[in-house]
Write an enzyme that holds these catalytic residues in place. Structure first.
Site, PDB file in Angstrom:
ATOM      1  N   TYR A 283       6.412  -5.693   8.143  1.00 19.87           N
ATOM      2  CA  TYR A 283       5.384  -4.907   7.459  1.00 19.87           C
ATOM      3  C   TYR A 283       4.638  -5.757   6.437  1.00 19.87           C
ATOM      4  CZ  TYR A 283       3.079  -1.767   4.256  1.00 19.87           C
ATOM      5  OH  TYR A 283       2.131  -1.172   3.470  1.00 19.87           O
TER       6      TYR A 283
ATOM      7  N   HIS B 210      -8.543  -3.174  -1.971  1.00 22.95           N
ATOM      8  CA  HIS B 210      -7.748  -2.403  -2.922  1.00 22.95           C
ATOM      9  C   HIS B 210      -8.231  -2.550  -4.370  1.00 22.95           C
ATOM     10  CE1 HIS B 210      -5.273  -1.810   0.528  1.00 22.95           C
ATOM     11  NE2 HIS B 210      -4.230  -1.346  -0.133  1.00 22.95           N
TER      12      HIS B 210
ATOM     13  N   ASN C 176       1.988  -5.047  -4.849  1.00 24.73           N
ATOM     14  CA  ASN C 176       3.053  -4.049  -4.688  1.00 24.73           C
ATOM     15  C   ASN C 176       3.999  -4.158  -5.879  1.00 24.73           C
ATOM     16  OD1 ASN C 176       4.373  -3.240  -1.380  1.00 24.73           O
ATOM     17  ND2 ASN C 176       2.993  -2.156  -2.707  1.00 24.73           N
TER      18      ASN C 176
ATOM     19  N   TYR D  80      10.830  22.588 -43.805  1.00 27.48           N
ATOM     20  CA  TYR D  80      11.398  21.810 -42.704  1.00 27.48           C
ATOM     21  C   TYR D  80      10.753  20.440 -42.551  1.00 27.48           C
ATOM     22  CZ  TYR D  80      13.695  26.071 -40.889  1.00 27.48           C
ATOM     23  OH  TYR D  80      14.465  27.172 -40.718  1.00 27.48           O
TER      24      TYR D  80
ATOM     25  N   ARG E 177      12.700  18.543 -45.165  1.00 30.13           N
ATOM     26  CA  ARG E 177      14.150  18.629 -45.028  1.00 30.13           C
ATOM     27  C   ARG E 177      14.656  18.094 -43.689  1.00 30.13           C
ATOM     28  NH1 ARG E 177      16.786  24.368 -44.510  1.00 30.13           N
ATOM     29  NH2 ARG E 177      14.786  24.911 -45.460  1.00 30.13           N
TER      30      ARG E 177
ATOM     31  N   PHE F 182       8.613  -0.111  -5.208  1.00 34.99           N
ATOM     32  CA  PHE F 182       7.331  -0.039  -5.923  1.00 34.99           C
ATOM     33  C   PHE F 182       7.100   1.314  -6.571  1.00 34.99           C
ATOM     34  CE2 PHE F 182       6.709   0.705  -1.331  1.00 34.99           C
ATOM     35  CZ  PHE F 182       6.502   2.076  -1.374  1.00 34.99           C
TER      36      PHE F 182
ATOM     37  N   GLU G 272       1.954   7.860   2.418  1.00 36.98           N
ATOM     38  CA  GLU G 272       2.416   7.732   1.034  1.00 36.98           C
ATOM     39  C   GLU G 272       2.276   9.108   0.388  1.00 36.98           C
ATOM     40  OE1 GLU G 272      -0.030   4.500  -0.304  1.00 36.98           O
ATOM     41  OE2 GLU G 272       0.825   3.138   1.183  1.00 36.98           O
TER      42      GLU G 272
END
Length: 509
Positions: free
Chosen positions: A52, A82, A194, A277, A280, A326, A411
């Site tokens: 792959y 990409h 990746n 608060y 405190r 990944f 994906e």
């Protein structure tokens, strides 16, 4: 010199490389491991094994086998296609961190790249060449594809970089530095993109900033205690040991030491029996925020030495395994958790601001104004703080609960970890301004009480901050003060924030 092995990089070393510009080199052992696994990749290519991303397409195209003569073109096409990031670029700090973390991840050798590729990343770090990387466009699986593609472009001599304070064409800067654009071999484009290095780089910077901000918040809260004549009994050691959370114990210890010797601090029943608060419960709330920081630190320490590529090459076992390292879920969860700590640290600080400026809640001049009525003083500063904490509440919504399928449902589950990290960093810019506003108000309050009555540590912090922002003697444009003090808090490395616990150990730094 920081020596990369892929397995032992520390967060402190990252800090030194990123902020102190310490140089980086690759260990001899790492070079050997990289070469061994690269040879294995080349042997499998020659044997025409199907792997792959090496001789197949990507994502939904994983079943498409690529001809041998097109394997290098495949990697170049991957980077070009990409590089779809959009929006404003990451800071140079984050870009630099991404370079370092990607080099470290590839140093273990499991990605099957050549030493030349890792050295190109290191050369960029050492020369101060920082790729221009758009912030938006990552789903957080299959890694930070879009941001890392823009990083990869610069290695090829394409795209833009930040260099010596200017945004320039990468190819021109490479020439100035005597560097040759890298030519991607089989697997190397995929190995570069990746990974989780965008979300992790943002996460590291967010962690480092939050650690500093928490210490500053504690110091500022201690000054607020003085300005409001706060009750020290709520910080008693026995009280906090009775609950048992170490981070809460540590915060209470630091607050006690910060206000030690102050004659502005009161005892239970001296003026009132209990504080609100927001005073405190400082140890309980900030202690819990510290717990988020320490959890994030643990996950980041693992991730900066993680191999997040796919597939991975295990030459000794004669294996090439496609998996999902990944996927950014661990960092996505960590960043979303950190966001809760950021939000609540800001929330309680804003409530202390309200107590400092509201004349119905204290005995100070209304809104700390030098001339109440004619001059509004800090009235609208509280508005700004309230706006910032409200914005943080929307940013605190967990990004990691969302997932949108991609690549034709191949994906089909993603982490949104980079979004979580980016939101955490945005929230940190907001909280720093909230702390700046509290500090302005706290300084005004202790001046009204008399700064000669302050503790030594808070007085030193007060004097440093007063050099940045002067006392309020009449109304002025307070936005300028807030921004100046915010920048000072971001840059400040001088605050005395290391104190000892009762057994002589050192608390969180």
């Amino acid at each position: 010199m920081v020596v990369l092995t892929g397995e032992a990089l520390t967060l402190d070393e990252v800090r030194r490389v990123v902020f102190e510009k310490e140089q980086v080199t690759l260990s001899d052992d790492a070079v050997i491991k990289i070469k061994v696994n690269r040879c294995a990749v080349e042997e499998m290519i020659e044997g025409k094994e199907t792997m792959y991303g090496i001789n197949t397409g990507f994502g939904k195209f994983s079943d498409v086998v690529i001809e041998h003569d097109d394997l290098e073109t495949l990697q170049l096409n991957l980077i070009h296609s990409h590089a779809c990031g959009v929006g404003d670029p990451f800071s140079e700090t984050i870009s630099r961190t991404m370079l370092l973390l990607r080099a470290n991840a590839l140093s273990q050798g499991y990605s099957g790249v050549r030493p030349a590729l890792v050295n190109q990343l290191i050369d960029f770090v050492n020369a101060g060449i920082h790729p221009v990387i758009p912030q938006q466009g990552s789903l957080g699986a299959s890694g930070d594809l879009a941001p890392l593609s823009h990083l990869a472009l610069a290695l090829l001599g394409e795209g833009e970089v930040f260099y010596q304070g200017e945004r320039q064409q990468a190819i021109q800067v490479l020439a100035v530095e005597g560097l040759t654009p890298i030519t991607l071999k089989e697997k190397e484009g995929l190995a570069l993109i990746n990974g989780t290095q965008a979300m992790t780089a943002v996460g590291v910077i967010a962690y480092l900033e939050m650690e500093k901000l928490l210490h500053q918040s504690e110091l500022t809260a201690a000054m607020t205690l003085e300005g409001l004549r706060g009750i020290i009994d709520a910080f008693d050691e026995d009280l906090h040991y009775a609950r048992g959370h170490q981070e809460q114990i540590d915060v209470a210890t630091r607050i006690r030491q910060y206000v030690s010797g102050s004659s502005l601090i009161t005892k239970q029943g001296e003026i009132r029996v209990q504080d609100a608060y927001s005073l405190r419960c400082i140890p309980q709330v900030l202690g819990a925020s510290w717990q988020t920081v320490l959890y994030v630190k643990e996950k980041l320490q693992t991730e900066i030495n993680a191999v997040t590529d796919n597939p991975l090459i295990f030459s000794e076992q004669n294996k090439v395994i496609s998996g999902g390292n990944f996927h950014g879920q661990p960092i996505a969860f960590a960043m979303d958790f950190l966001k809760l700590g950021i939000a609540e640290t800001a929330n309680i600080a804003e409530r202390r601001i309200e107590r400092l400026v509201n004349p119905q809640l204290n005995d100070l001049p209304a809104f700390l104004s030098p001339n109440p009525g004619l001059e509004s003083g800090a009235m609208i500063m509280q508005y700004s703080a309230a706006s910032l904490v409200s914005e943080n509440k929307t940013l605190a919504h967990p990004a990691s609960v969302d997932s949108i399928p991609s690549s034709a449902n191949q994906e089909d589950h993603v982490s949104m970890g980079t979004i979580a990290a980016r939101h955490a960093l945005q929230m940190l810019q907001n909280i720093r301004r909230v702390i700046a506003i509290e500090l302005i108000c706290a300084m005004q309050a202790v001046e009204y009480r008399g700064t000669d009555h302050m503790a030594t540590k808070t007085r030193a912090f007060y004097e440093k901050a007063r050099r940045i922002v002067p006392s309020i003697t009449k109304d002025r444009v307070y936005s300028t003060d807030i921004e100046k003090l915010t920048e000072w808090l971001k840059a400040d490395n001088e605050s005395d924030v290391t104190v000892s616990n009762h057994k002589g150990g050192v608390l969180h730094e």
